[in-house]
Structures are given as structure tokens and as C-alpha cells.
Design an enzyme around this catalytic site. Structure first.
Site, mmCIF file in Angstrom:
data_model
loop_
_atom_site.group_PDB
_atom_site.id
_atom_site.type_symbol
_atom_site.label_atom_id
_atom_site.label_comp_id
_atom_site.label_asym_id
_atom_site.label_seq_id
_atom_site.Cartn_x
_atom_site.Cartn_y
_atom_site.Cartn_z
ATOM 1 N N GLU A 145 33.071 3.558 74.077
ATOM 2 C CA GLU A 145 33.416 3.163 75.612
ATOM 3 C C GLU A 145 32.677 1.607 75.529
ATOM 4 O O GLU A 145 34.044 0.513 76.304
ATOM 5 C CB GLU A 145 33.692 3.021 77.104
ATOM 6 C CG GLU A 145 34.048 4.325 77.231
ATOM 7 C CD GLU A 145 35.659 4.543 77.420
ATOM 8 O OE1 GLU A 145 36.272 3.849 77.892
ATOM 9 O OE2 GLU A 145 36.637 5.937 76.693
ATOM 10 N N ASP A 197 43.037 11.612 78.262
ATOM 11 C CA ASP A 197 42.019 11.065 78.120
ATOM 12 C C ASP A 197 40.988 10.544 79.187
ATOM 13 O O ASP A 197 42.230 9.816 79.488
ATOM 14 C CB ASP A 197 41.152 10.186 76.835
ATOM 15 C CG ASP A 197 40.056 11.053 76.082
ATOM 16 O OD1 ASP A 197 39.224 11.499 76.903
ATOM 17 O OD2 ASP A 197 39.107 10.169 75.311
ATOM 18 N N SER A 198 39.699 10.849 79.546
ATOM 19 C CA SER A 198 39.282 10.294 80.276
ATOM 20 C C SER A 198 39.185 8.988 79.847
ATOM 21 O O SER A 198 38.681 7.741 80.798
ATOM 22 C CB SER A 198 38.142 10.337 80.379
ATOM 23 O OG SER A 198 37.165 10.229 78.787
ATOM 24 N N CYS A 253 40.807 15.679 75.256
ATOM 25 C CA CYS A 253 39.612 15.109 75.963
ATOM 26 C C CYS A 253 38.881 16.168 76.419
ATOM 27 O O CYS A 253 39.786 17.656 76.912
ATOM 28 C CB CYS A 253 39.717 14.455 77.628
ATOM 29 S SG CYS A 253 38.300 14.331 78.563
ATOM 30 N N ASN A 254 37.505 16.444 75.633
ATOM 31 C CA ASN A 254 36.706 17.591 75.525
ATOM 32 C C ASN A 254 36.281 18.262 76.782
ATOM 33 O O ASN A 254 37.152 19.502 77.246
ATOM 34 C CB ASN A 254 36.094 17.701 74.602
ATOM 35 C CG ASN A 254 35.876 17.530 72.555
ATOM 36 O OD1 ASN A 254 36.132 19.107 72.486
ATOM 37 N ND2 ASN A 254 36.671 17.012 72.148
ATOM 38 N N CYS A 288 33.653 16.123 71.108
ATOM 39 C CA CYS A 288 33.888 15.072 72.320
ATOM 40 C C CYS A 288 35.053 14.126 71.319
ATOM 41 O O CYS A 288 34.778 13.888 71.062
ATOM 42 C CB CYS A 288 33.047 13.964 72.961
ATOM 43 S SG CYS A 288 33.562 13.160 73.586
ATOM 44 N N THR A 289 36.360 13.683 72.165
ATOM 45 C CA THR A 289 37.426 13.109 71.146
ATOM 46 C C THR A 289 36.323 11.192 70.715
ATOM 47 O O THR A 289 37.333 11.091 69.985
ATOM 48 C CB THR A 289 39.051 12.575 71.457
ATOM 49 O OG1 THR A 289 38.686 12.610 72.890
ATOM 50 C CG2 THR A 289 39.383 14.389 71.551
ATOM 51 N N HIS A 290 35.786 10.398 71.963
ATOM 52 C CA HIS A 290 34.978 9.654 71.684
ATOM 53 C C HIS A 290 34.292 9.582 70.069
ATOM 54 O O HIS A 290 33.987 8.326 69.665
ATOM 55 C CB HIS A 290 34.127 9.501 72.568
ATOM 56 C CG HIS A 290 35.197 8.542 73.598
ATOM 57 N ND1 HIS A 290 35.663 9.254 74.258
ATOM 58 C CD2 HIS A 290 35.204 7.395 74.189
ATOM 59 C CE1 HIS A 290 35.844 8.906 75.730
ATOM 60 N NE2 HIS A 290 35.879 7.987 75.929
#
Lengths: 270, 270
Positions: A156, A12-13, A75-76, A188-190
């Protein structure tokens, strides 16, 4: 190393993909995992398609060198923009998060009115409407996409609840209120880390779809179909690689993974 | 090209440094400028010192190849963490934003109680308290630093006013209310874009210090002292280089620079 004992690469980012890793470890407790967070270059969602493709290919190249048997693009944004390109470039199974999430949303929706929030890049790519419509076939559906660019920086920074998170989310979701959706995809995986806050703000009848569990089920399928599932093995800690500041990753990551993170390596792409 | 006709290089992690470029062009209308925005890797403020140093050196190396006569580090995080290192590595004058801003704050403060907001990395570096105390000499001062990590993402998304910006700023500045400061340093070149919103929230007696103008005066000094000022010349548009998505940079950048941005080149560091 025996072919099936090799690890699964997850990337992922930044921290968001840990929500996918958590479900993968629940569903596939005997598998070994390598997690890669591109923390020096997060966020991806406001970057151009070319840059996201370049960064994603760099990471998969790194994971392939680590001898992974398959890759999960957790990560989308990267799934939306780079998955096709990655599948062409690398000769191992690669699984994104968009299709499993879209399939789950279709199963949950009764009215066929589906909302999706994601990064600017994911929404702009139209990947969710395209995938949902392809999977729906003849069934009539309507898809409402909304870019919510501040949510990745929020997560984040570790701000997942409280007045700032509330106001930002309320402000964004206001745009979806009139659409009478019955399912909202967290694209979004966040975002699963903001689930409780989103839950409080949204109408209780709207189902929130977090693709992490659906992705884990899909990965299980892929392993089985390709005869890649590990035969013996016990639950080991994942290995972690990040491109910046492993201390911050460790601290926040533990909250997100709900497990101790100890084995973090700093990687520089030059 | 004659030595003095060479351009001045200005760089930032993203759009923020345009606030410095604007003042440079006002004070030095005949000079030529090259602006570099590291838009693929913004934000710097949540990254580690090593990474910020590495990225900054890459950019200055690029600017030196473009034959600049001096470099302005129009980024507080990079000034805080990389300036010393850059001055050692490159044999041209390099000017940061911290010292000019700190000197201006000292001139404006009567009580000697000075607040500073900046990125996590800038605040953690303690560069402002150290610089302010060194410049103050025997004069007793007190410095109150506060990291405001969400403000760069806000500005980069173009959200500089309205309810979200208001709430985030109110929430941060609440921590400074009891300190009875009479000056607040905007310790990040993105923050001047939030000046009106900050102004509305803060006590009217508190002076906001934006280092852009002080930096421009300092650059003028450095050029004079080094016999580097351009002799003849007419106001030309700056050249722009970015590491990602030049369209977004152009659109938002014009609002920030208050000038048309046309000449944007996309650069890839590989």
C-alpha cells in the site's frame, strides 16, 4: 439495462484486488467492471472476523445498488471470513479467491507439500488448509501456513522492491525454508505485486501460485453457467470507487493495474 | 457527577496514544481516564484530511457523550489535521500533541536545526514547521521533515526491535543524516515505542523529543486554568474503548502502557 449488459463488481480492502481486475479484463475483455477499494479502512488482515464481515457486506450492498450482475471478492481476508455470509445475504453469484487459488496450487504441486502466506486473519481462519484438504480428497497433502502481516502495508506504500522489501520477505520466508514445499500460494491479492522480490529469495524450484488468473477463469465459468456473459460489448475502462483519497489510489493503482485509472469516485459510508 | 470528577478523554488511531496515557497517569495520578483507540480504522497517517477530520469528530462526539471534562488528541495526524475543527465543534478544552512537542523541541535545540519524523499526513500538513517557526519568533531555525509511513504498521504489529525494525529505521533516517540536526521530534505517538531502536541508530548527540511528557504537563495546566482538576480521588484503572478486536489491543496495549489493561469495550460506529 439488459440483464447481461450489467457490470461485474470487484472489491478489495485497497489496491491488491487490482491484480485480479487485471486478469479479469484480460480474460473477459468485453465485460464491464466496477472496482471498489476500501482504502479508508485498509488493511483488513489484522481486523476481527466480525468487522471484516460487516465491511464486506456494506460494500456488496453498494455494488448491488449499482446493479452488478455478480461480485468478485478480490480479497483473501474477506473471502476467508465473509464469503459464506455474503452468499447468504445477497441473491447474485459471488466468487471468492480462495477456492480457485487452492485448486490451482493442487494442480501445480507434485510433492503435496504446499506453503501459504497471507494476512493474520486469513491464516488464522485455516481456510486454505481446509479448502486444500477438501479438494485433495484421498491424496495426502501437507499445508504450511504463515502470517506475513507487514506485506500489505508495504504494498500500500508502494514499496515492492529494494532492501526493505527484501529483508522483510527474507525474514518471513525463512520460516518456510525447512518445510520443503514445492508450491507457495500467495494468499493475499496484494502479494503478486511482490512476486519478483519473492521469486529472487525463494528456491527456484518452488512454484508461486497467484490466484488472479484462476479467479478470472472461474468467473468466466460462472457467467456461462448462469447465462450472464455479455453478448456484445467493447473494452471499456472500469469504474472505480474508493473510501479515501482517490488521488493516491489513482497514482499507485495505475502501477498495479498497468492501465490508466481515470474514473475514480470517493464514497463515504456513514 | 461533580464537574471536576468527570473523566479525561484520550484518543488515538490505535495503540500509540497509550504512550501519552502513560505519562498522563504519572503526572495526574488522581484523574480518571477514558482511552479510545480507533483500531478498526488505524492507520490515520495515510488517509486524507477530510477522513481524519470525520473520524476524529466521531470519536470526540462519543467521548463527550461519556461526559468527559476535556479531550486529549493523543495522535499527531489528528492533531495536525483535525484539532482546529474539533475546537470549533465541541465546547470543552481540547489539547493536541503538536504544540507541546514543538515547544519542548525548541527548548532542547541549541543549533536550531530540528528534524521531525511523522506520518505522511502529518508531514504533508507542514504543521510542525509552522508551529515551530511561530513559537521560535525571531530565533532562526531550520526544520527538516520526513514521512516514515511504515513505522505505524510496524508498531501495531508489535515489531519494535530486531533486524526488520533496524533496517526500516536506518533506511528512513539516512535521509536526515546530512542535515546536522541536534533534535529529532518523534512526531507520532507510536514512535516512542521504537525509541531504543532509533537511539541505537542515531548519532548520540541528537536529542529525541517524545511529546508525551510535555502533553501531560500541558493538560495539567489546562485543568488548573479551567478549575477542572479533580479534588479528591485515588488512582483508578482507565476505561478503554476500541473499534476492533479488543483481545489484540489488550495484549499489545499492556506492553505499551506497561500496566494491565482489563476494562476494554468494543464500539461500533454505524
Amino acid at each position: 439495462m439488459r440483464k447481461n449488459n450489467r457490470p461485474i463488481g470487484v472489491f478489495d480492502s485497497g489496491l491488491g484486488g487490482l491484480t485480479v481486475l487485471r486478469q479479469l479484463r484480460r480474460i473477459l475483455p468485453r465485460e464491464r467492471f466496477i472496482y471498489f477499494g476500501d482504502t479508508a479502512r485498509v488493511p483488513y488482515g489484522s481486523k476481527s472476523p466480525e468487522t471484516v464481515r460487516r465491511y464486506s457486506a456494506e460494500i456488496v450492498r453498494f455494488l448491488v445498488k449499482k446493479n452488478v450482475k455478480m461480485v468478485v471478492v478480490a480479497c483473501n481476508t474477506s473471502s476467508a471470513l465473509a464469503l459464506k455470509d455474503l452468499k447468504k445475504k445477497f441473491p447474485i453469484p459471488i466468487c471468492g479467491v480462495v477456492e480457485p487459488g487452492a485448486a490451482l496450487a493442487l494442480r501445480k504441486s507434485i510433492s503435496g507439500r504446499i506453503g501459504i502466506i497471507g494476512t493474520e486473519a486469513t491464516i488464522k481462519s485455516q481456510i486454505y488448509p481446509i479448502t486444500l484438504k477438501a479438494l485433495a480428497g484421498d491424496r495426502p497433502i501437507e499445508v504450511f501456513g504463515l502470517a506475513t502481516p507487514l506485506l500489505v502495508p508495504l504494498v500500500e506504500e508502494g514499496i515492492t522492491a529494494g532492501p526493505i522489501a527484501n529483508l522483510i520477505i527474507k525474514n518471513y520466508l525463512g520460516h518456510l525454508w525447512r518445510m520443503e514445499i514445492d508450491v507457495l500460494i500467495l494468499g493475499c491479492t496484494h502479494y503478486p505485486l511482490l512476486k519478483n522480490t519473492i521469486r529472487k529469495i525463494l528456491d527456484k524450484n518452488i512454484v508461486l501460485v497467484d490466484s488472479a488468473l484462476a479467479v478470472a477463469e472461474k468467473v468466466k465459468d460462472i457467467l456461462a453457467k448462469n447465462n450472464l456473459a455479455i453478448e456484445h460489448g467493447r473494452k471499456l475502462s472500469p469504474e472505480f470507487y474508493v473510501t479515501d483519497s482517490s488521488e493516491k489510489f489513482r497514482q499507485l493503482g495505475q502501477r498495479f493495474l498497468r492501465e490508466k485509472i481515470s474514473d475514480v469516485h470517493l464514497i463515504k459510508f456513514l
